[in-house]
Design an enzyme around this catalytic site. Structure first.
Site, PDB file in Angstrom:
ATOM      1  N   ASP A 130       0.825  -1.195   0.000  1.00 24.56           N
ATOM      2  CA  ASP A 130       0.000   0.000   0.000  1.00 24.56           C
ATOM      3  C   ASP A 130       0.871   1.261   0.000  1.00 24.56           C
ATOM      4  O   ASP A 130       1.908   1.307   0.657  1.00 24.56           O
ATOM      5  CB  ASP A 130      -0.893  -0.038   1.240  1.00 24.56           C
ATOM      6  CG  ASP A 130      -1.880   1.100   1.312  1.00 24.56           C
ATOM      7  OD1 ASP A 130      -2.778   1.149   0.456  1.00 24.56           O
ATOM      8  OD2 ASP A 130      -1.750   1.939   2.220  1.00 24.56           O
ATOM      9  N   GLU A 189       1.890  -0.045  -4.887  1.00 19.23           N
ATOM     10  CA  GLU A 189       0.907   0.945  -5.296  1.00 19.23           C
ATOM     11  C   GLU A 189       1.627   2.276  -5.495  1.00 19.23           C
ATOM     12  O   GLU A 189       2.005   2.939  -4.538  1.00 19.23           O
ATOM     13  CB  GLU A 189      -0.193   1.097  -4.242  1.00 19.23           C
ATOM     14  CG  GLU A 189      -1.257   2.115  -4.644  1.00 19.23           C
ATOM     15  CD  GLU A 189      -2.186   2.492  -3.507  1.00 19.23           C
ATOM     16  OE1 GLU A 189      -3.343   2.848  -3.792  1.00 19.23           O
ATOM     17  OE2 GLU A 189      -1.757   2.450  -2.335  1.00 19.23           O
TER      18      GLU A 189
END
Length: 617
Positions: free
Chosen positions: A328, A357
């Site tokens: 993330d 990400e």
């Protein structure tokens, strides 16, 4: 680079003085490449003790400004699986002892194979997928209780619900599952997304247990499927036990000008990571700012923080038998620290895969973060990150099928995106996707138009890279975060809860519309699974003309022609333009319509039509 290994501690003796509340990681394994482990010992005034061991070499003991912590570095090089002992002493006398265990590793654990372009990834949010065990919907150890009437509340989905429907996911043609985080998130509200984690060694009890998570991986491996863990390095949750009693102030980024918790929101300007003209204060505002009020920004430049994260990540790979990480907010981390985190994991597991990400809007910005990037090399930077996410293709997919083609709109957006593939060091190792848990539902964007859905998903399933698909899109699920919030794009999957009147997990339970979506996804993905050219074949594409985009995937033995007509009128293609891609093929088979195709002079494609043609002579 100094490597750290983890030891797992199991309490075997009574702690008479109540000094030890936690030891992390809880256990470790023999034969790891990292031969030293930094063991976190936590308890009231634990730093008053010295630590010795007759069976293990203790190379270093670190204290922090908080007397409740000791970090004990233990060498495990050459040690065999078994029980060992640490003695906690005062004035030369052992006051209590703590046993720990080194476990035996799985056979070929270090050679585990991560996900790659032969896979198709099913992304799901566990709280919204299926409730397999209603007895754990609410627990005494977690604050927020289940309430399906609240869009942003806990709805009760869990790991057992995923296990119960593995055959459904496998039957669709998916070979991997990325679940949004499953670790404990004990925020009092909005905890279902689980990105504000409160314990990095514990599955949230509303999802199940550590053992059940391991069982999920086992059941997936029986089906030749891979499990990808959503890992969060940039921030922890405000209720994390370490955050509530910091070892030292510099574990997190606190801002003097922030609120009473040291909070100041990130400016989210990730360009400051590599912008040669960026000011220091702007760069600090991005990397050190908090993602949200409940998510303290971690200081990975602190070696203790970084080492904790490295060890925890390796622990979960080994413990749960994982096949990959999705990280993330990768590009918000301290970039040198996250590179060390990534490289250490990949050194331990050379064939593992990690995708980051990097939510940016040009290919160069995204490619900067992929391993061996020439763009990063210009600044002396190499993240070591094997895979990134193709957010620029996602940007194009959100609009292009609602546009007419012009110089830079409509299908031209896809062409322009792929024309920048030269920027990526490993173009096959990028995730391609139409939506995820943070974006509006693709079916919402296109008004539940099935033909446009087919065009979007045909592209996702047939271009280079690793296709990632968002749960519920296969039944035409809608959702609009702009008007109804994130909860609306994270709806409960129908049939996942007792009492649901629509059970979309079964053919008989799906509506006619849901079945149309489902059947299309199943057909194309199961074809893709067995078609090697779709995994590693080269891409040859043609400038879109008259709202029609044609491209080929090819290798030495296979060729596939993809045709997408983004027009509401029938089109007739003159095939002589595509001689390079056709390479003499006279016939084909359209896997969507299941019709044989003659490729002599012209090809007719229906309004809003899509064709995936296997070529043959």
């Amino acid at each position: 680079m100094k490597h750290y290994l983890f030891v797992f501690f199991i309490i075997m003796t009574t702690n008479l003085f109540g000094q030890l509340d936690r030891i992390e990681p809880p256990f470790w394994w023999e034969g790891m490449k990292n031969s030293e482990v930094e063991v976190l010992c936590y308890g009231k005034n634990i730093s008053d003790y010295s630590v010795v061991s007759e069976s293990l070499k203790i190379s270093e003991i670190k204290k922090t400004t908080n007397p409740n912590y000791l970090f004990v570095t233990v060498s495990t090089k050459g040690m065999k699986a078994g029980m060992y002992q640490l003695d906690f002493q005062k004035k030369g006398k052992t006051r209590f002892s703590q046993s720990y265990e080194l476990k035996s590793r799985r056979e070929n654990s270090a050679q585990r194979k991560g996900f790659d372009a032969s896979d198709a990834i099913y992304l799901l949010m566990p709280d919204r997928f299926a409730n397999g065990d209603p007895s754990i919907d609410s627990t005494t150890s977690t604050v927020e209780k289940v309430d399906r009437t609240i869009n942003g509340g806990r709805h009760g989905g869990d790991i057992q619900g995923i296990i119960n429907h593995l055959d459904y996911i496998h039957d669709l043609g998916f070979t991997a599952i990325w679940s949004t985080p499953l670790l404990e998130d004990n925020e009092p509200t909005y905890s279902y997304h689980t990105y504000a984690q409160s314990d990095y060694y514990k599955i949230d009890p509303r999802y199940g247990s550590n053992e059940l998570y391991k069982e999920l991986a086992t059941e997936m491996h029986k089906r030749d499927m891979k499990l990808i863990m959503d890992y969060v390095t940039n921030h922890w949750g405000s209720k994390h036990w370490i955050i509530k009693d910091l070892p030292s102030k510099d574990w997190i980024h606190e801002w003097e000008e922030g609120d009473e918790n040291g909070f100041q929101r990130s400016n989210y300007r990730m360009t400051t990571q590599y912008d040669p003209n960026a000011s220091e204060i702007d760069a600090k505002g991005c990397m050190d700012g908090w993602f949200d009020t409940t998510m303290p920004d971690m200081n990975q430049a602190n070696p203790l923080v970084l080492n904790y994260m490295i060890q925890n990540a390796i622990w979960w790979i080994e413990y749960a038998d994982l096949d990959g990480f999705r990280v993330d907010t990768y590009s918000y981390n301290d970039k040198d620290a996250i590179a060390k985190w990534t490289k250490t994991i990949m050194q331990e597991y050379p064939d593992f895969n990690i995708t980051g990400e990097v939510w940016m809007h040009t290919p160069a910005e995204i490619a900067y973060w992929q391993k061996d990037s020439k763009i990063g090399e210009m600044q002396g930077y190499n993240s070591g990150l094997p895979s990134v996410m193709d957010f620029t293709l996602h940007d194009a997919l959100l609009v292009m099928f609602n546009e007419e083609q012009a110089w830079d709109t409509g299908l031209q957006r896809a062409y322009d995106n792929f024309s920048n593939d030269f920027l990526y060091p490993d173009i096959n190792n990028i995730l391609v996707f139409a939506g995820n848990h943070d974006t509006n539902r693709i079916n919402e964007i296109y008004g539940n138009n099935f033909e446009k859905f087919k065009m979007v998903m045909t592209m996702i399933f047939t271009v280079r890279g690793i296709p990632q698909f968002y749960y519920g899109d296969e039944i035409g699920m809608m959702g609009d975060k702009n008007t109804k919030g994130d909860g609306d794009i994270r709806r409960d999957f129908p049939g996942g809860w007792l009492g649901d009147t629509n059970n979309a997990f079964t053919e008989n339970g799906r509506t006619a519309s849901q079945e149309n979506y489902h059947a299309f996804v199943k057909k194309v993905l199961n074809w893709r699974k067995k078609t090697e050219v779709m995994h590693t074949g080269k891409l040859l594409h043609y400038i879109p003309m008259d709202d029609v985009y044609v491209y080929f995937r090819y290798n030495a033995s296979e060729r596939v022609m993809v045709v997408i007509n983004n027009s509401e009128v029938e089109k007739i293609l003159k095939l002589d333009r595509f001689y390079e891609g056709l390479e003499g093929a006279k016939n084909g088979f359209d896997i969507i319509s299941e019709n044989k195709i003659e490729l002599s002079k012209e090809l007719t494609i229906a309004p809003l039509g899509t064709m995936i043609i296997e070529l043959s002579n």
